[in-house]
Design an enzyme around this catalytic site. Sequence first.
Site, PDB file in Angstrom:
ATOM      1  N   CYS A 157       0.832  -1.203   0.000  1.00  0.00           N
ATOM      2  CA  CYS A 157       0.000   0.000   0.000  1.00  0.00           C
ATOM      3  C   CYS A 157       0.867   1.254   0.000  1.00  0.00           C
ATOM      4  O   CYS A 157       1.432   1.623   1.040  1.00  0.00           O
ATOM      5  CB  CYS A 157      -0.927  -0.011   1.212  1.00  0.00           C
ATOM      6  SG  CYS A 157      -1.926   1.471   1.367  1.00  0.00           S
ATOM      7  N   CYS A 160      -0.294   4.077   2.280  1.00  0.00           N
ATOM      8  CA  CYS A 160      -0.013   3.837   3.701  1.00  0.00           C
ATOM      9  C   CYS A 160       1.473   4.035   4.001  1.00  0.00           C
ATOM     10  O   CYS A 160       1.833   4.650   5.004  1.00  0.00           O
ATOM     11  CB  CYS A 160      -0.383   2.403   4.099  1.00  0.00           C
ATOM     12  SG  CYS A 160      -1.930   1.811   3.427  1.00  0.00           S
ATOM     13  N   ASP A 161       2.333   3.496   3.166  1.00  0.00           N
ATOM     14  CA  ASP A 161       3.751   3.398   3.532  1.00  0.00           C
ATOM     15  C   ASP A 161       4.703   4.290   2.745  1.00  0.00           C
ATOM     16  O   ASP A 161       5.879   4.407   3.111  1.00  0.00           O
ATOM     17  CB  ASP A 161       4.209   1.927   3.376  1.00  0.00           C
ATOM     18  CG  ASP A 161       3.438   1.004   4.311  1.00  0.00           C
ATOM     19  OD1 ASP A 161       2.994   1.492   5.366  1.00  0.00           O
ATOM     20  OD2 ASP A 161       3.271  -0.181   3.982  1.00  0.00           O
TER      21      ASP A 161
END
Length: 330
Positions: A157, A160-161
């Site tokens: 993701c 997200c990261d």
Amino acid sequence: MMAADSGATVLEKKDDSPKIPEKKKTSFDVIIVGAGPAGYTAGIYCSRAGYDTLILSGILPGGQLVNTTEVENYPGFENGIMGPDLMIEMRKQTQRMGTTIVDDEAVNVDFRNSPFKILSGSEEYEGRAIIIATGANPRKLGLEGEQTFAGKGVSYCATCDGPFFRNQELIVVGGGDSAIEEATFLTKFATKIHLVHRRSELRASKIMQERAFNNDKIEFHWNSEIIDIKGDQKMQEGVIRNIQTKEETSLTVGGLFVAIGHEPNTGLFKNQIDLDDEGYIILKNKTHTNIEGIFAAGDVHDRTYRQAITAAGFGCMAAIDVDKYLTEKS
Ligand code: NAP
């Protein structure tokens, strides 16, 4: 004169009556299958609305966030929160609202008549309404290093990261919209993206392709596959191979983003509710499935947003729709 205390021990009368085992509760107003952000949020809303609610959480509750490290984009946590900790907080909040949570897996369902039936490993449960929140899992490459370096360089993701990989070179695998979108997004942080795709053309939409082709931070490795992920504490190297020439190239990178599609967890509902070609639940209206009284929330139907916060939002919406449905029925 008062009688002196004899000192004799008073024996309590023994209860010899046969013990009837306490009957486990198996009938609920609402049963939620799945315990990620969508399931827990639905639980909070259903219980607060006064419904007797069960979450069948599966054997490993918490959904995809349990495999994540730091979550920086879930509102309410100034300094971020670790994914597993966020899910523990959600679980505790849900339980405080009165939701019953059973860490067991649904193994069969019967949605033909209401109350709907869900069979777990040990019980048969009945619910007047059901919310399916079983989520989806990113498709895996199947490499040994993928597991070893999950959360230590390997991610599924970019939203997200991505910010954890500032000023590093990265590999993105895949040729669909997700891979191209993630690669483009990651150029905000990374110095260079190596896009590794197994064919010589992309599956992604033309406009997204053009955007990526015009981005000089993205280098395309066509007809190529990743064959090894190496590192020490964290991933440091990805080995790719050209499928046609068999030539192998070692890339020194800080991370690898796998974007080769998702697999919704809907095997259990096949032949019971409408699914699309890839197994995602088809919603007829808002959070309603094709069966009246069965609702869905989160990544199990959402192939676009796939965020913890959007899944939680869908959980809230499903619970409100359930409330409306049960109120109209009674
Ligand atoms: P996808 O369209 O199924 O693409 C998956 C990609 O991964 C394909 O290029 C495929 O290669 C490759 N792939 C699959 N298995 C692989 C393996 N084992 N090893 C290496 N490569 C592999 O999945 P997606 O990109 O996640 O998109 C899913 C859906 O969401 C699509 O309908 C897409 O349009 C939509 N979506 C839309 C947006 C947007 O509009 N902003 C963003 C993301 C996703 P092949 O091409 O050779 O099959």
